[in-house]
Write a protein that holds these residues in place. Sequence first.
Motif, PDB file in Angstrom:
ATOM      1  N   SER A   1      24.631  19.210 -16.814  1.00  0.00           N
ATOM      2  CA  SER A   1      24.503  19.199 -18.271  1.00  0.00           C
ATOM      3  C   SER A   1      24.731  20.622 -18.767  1.00  0.00           C
ATOM      4  CB  SER A   1      23.124  18.690 -18.709  1.00  0.00           C
ATOM      5  OG  SER A   1      22.100  19.505 -18.169  1.00  0.00           O
TER       6      SER A   1
ATOM      7  N   LEU B   1      24.201  23.391 -21.754  1.00  0.00           N
ATOM      8  CA  LEU B   1      23.374  23.763 -22.894  1.00  0.00           C
ATOM      9  C   LEU B   1      23.950  25.026 -23.506  1.00  0.00           C
ATOM     10  CD1 LEU B   1      20.680  23.503 -24.529  1.00  0.00           C
ATOM     11  CD2 LEU B   1      19.640  24.937 -22.758  1.00  0.00           C
TER      12      LEU B   1
ATOM     13  N   THR C   1      23.198  27.987 -25.712  1.00  0.00           N
ATOM     14  CA  THR C   1      22.027  28.661 -26.263  1.00  0.00           C
ATOM     15  C   THR C   1      22.166  30.153 -26.006  1.00  0.00           C
ATOM     16  OG1 THR C   1      19.599  28.703 -26.231  1.00  0.00           O
ATOM     17  CG2 THR C   1      20.702  28.330 -24.127  1.00  0.00           C
TER      18      THR C   1
ATOM     19  N   THR D   1      16.404  30.742 -23.879  1.00  0.00           N
ATOM     20  CA  THR D   1      17.145  29.570 -23.418  1.00  0.00           C
ATOM     21  C   THR D   1      16.554  28.256 -23.867  1.00  0.00           C
ATOM     22  OG1 THR D   1      15.889  29.417 -21.351  1.00  0.00           O
ATOM     23  CG2 THR D   1      17.855  30.831 -21.356  1.00  0.00           C
TER      24      THR D   1
ATOM     25  N   LEU E   1      14.571  26.656 -21.945  1.00  0.00           N
ATOM     26  CA  LEU E   1      14.269  25.955 -20.696  1.00  0.00           C
ATOM     27  C   LEU E   1      12.790  26.084 -20.365  1.00  0.00           C
ATOM     28  CD1 LEU E   1      17.371  27.154 -18.642  1.00  0.00           C
ATOM     29  CD2 LEU E   1      17.024  24.893 -19.645  1.00  0.00           C
ATOM     30  N   THR E   2      12.272  25.121 -19.627  1.00  0.00           N
ATOM     31  CA  THR E   2      10.859  25.101 -19.265  1.00  0.00           C
ATOM     32  C   THR E   2      10.546  26.195 -18.249  1.00  0.00           C
ATOM     33  OG1 THR E   2      10.840  22.713 -19.635  1.00  0.00           O
ATOM     34  CG2 THR E   2       8.998  23.627 -18.391  1.00  0.00           C
ATOM     35  N   THR E   3       9.397  26.796 -18.382  1.00  0.00           N
ATOM     36  CA  THR E   3       8.969  27.870 -17.481  1.00  0.00           C
ATOM     37  C   THR E   3       8.946  27.398 -16.029  1.00  0.00           C
ATOM     38  OG1 THR E   3       7.633  28.905 -19.206  1.00  0.00           O
ATOM     39  CG2 THR E   3       7.058  29.442 -16.925  1.00  0.00           C
TER      40      THR E   3
ATOM     41  N   THR F   1      11.310  26.412 -13.850  1.00  0.00           N
ATOM     42  CA  THR F   1      12.036  25.194 -13.469  1.00  0.00           C
ATOM     43  C   THR F   1      13.450  25.451 -12.942  1.00  0.00           C
ATOM     44  OG1 THR F   1      12.810  24.915 -15.743  1.00  0.00           O
ATOM     45  CG2 THR F   1      10.772  23.773 -15.129  1.00  0.00           C
ATOM     46  N   VAL F   2      13.873  26.691 -12.906  1.00  0.00           N
ATOM     47  CA  VAL F   2      15.261  26.997 -12.568  1.00  0.00           C
ATOM     48  C   VAL F   2      15.349  27.592 -11.158  1.00  0.00           C
ATOM     49  CG1 VAL F   2      17.263  28.398 -13.212  1.00  0.00           C
ATOM     50  CG2 VAL F   2      15.854  27.335 -14.988  1.00  0.00           C
TER      51      VAL F   2
ATOM     52  N   GLU G   1      13.055  36.558 -19.990  1.00  0.00           N
ATOM     53  CA  GLU G   1      13.425  35.144 -19.976  1.00  0.00           C
ATOM     54  C   GLU G   1      13.859  34.704 -18.585  1.00  0.00           C
ATOM     55  OE1 GLU G   1      14.240  31.376 -22.041  1.00  0.00           O
ATOM     56  OE2 GLU G   1      12.787  33.012 -22.021  1.00  0.00           O
TER      57      GLU G   1
ATOM     58  N   ILE H   1      11.913  31.636 -16.513  1.00  0.00           N
ATOM     59  CA  ILE H   1      12.456  30.319 -16.189  1.00  0.00           C
ATOM     60  C   ILE H   1      12.680  30.106 -14.692  1.00  0.00           C
ATOM     61  CG2 ILE H   1      13.518  30.080 -18.463  1.00  0.00           C
ATOM     62  CD1 ILE H   1      16.229  30.724 -17.193  1.00  0.00           C
TER      63      ILE H   1
END
Length: 201
Positions: free
Chosen positions: A16, A18, A20, A25, A27-29, A31-32, A52, A56
């Motif tokens: 996907s 995004l 931004t 971003t 994005l959820t803390t 999770t990357v 950031e 993430i």
Amino acid sequence: MAERARLECANDSRISILTTSAEKTGLTTGTVDAVLIASAYHWMNRPAVNDELLRILKPGGAALIFEYRFPIVAARPKLNEWIRRQFNTLWKLPEQTPRGKLKELLQALLVRPEVKQWRPLGDLPGTPPFFEQQLTVEALAGLIFSQARFESYSRSLLGNEARAHHRTDIGARLHEFFDGAEALAFEFPLRGFLIEKRGHY
């Protein structure tokens, strides 16, 4: 670039895209798994991006931040020298200053307590010092015209006609250096760092 990626990845449901900002971003803390920043870090608000990026990334996750230097072609040393001279003389405005080496720009991130370790790109097994690409005259001219230093100089020329004339002159000069070759193999030297976050998956 995002539109091209959407076309290329249209049939892959795992991907996907995004659009931004790197500084925020959404994005959820934590999770990357990995972050890749390619020839863009110097343009960013670095303190905000550092925060950031570390927010993430998962514990144990990694960021690869790299850039390429302007490509060179072994078969045409005079072309390499002409381009280097243009960037360092004609296309360099008096108020322009060097942005600094990538490691210097990254220093505030590399010393953060969340960073477990970092390694230069050259220390990673199997990592080539450059990537190679065949470039036509038109592709090389496009690469030149996309550089911030050239863009700044081009804006200093008075009138669209002067800018167009200058670009035409560059194209003609490049054709001379190519000497009838349809394309030449250019090496894009790489430099960068792999930065690992503390913790475990």
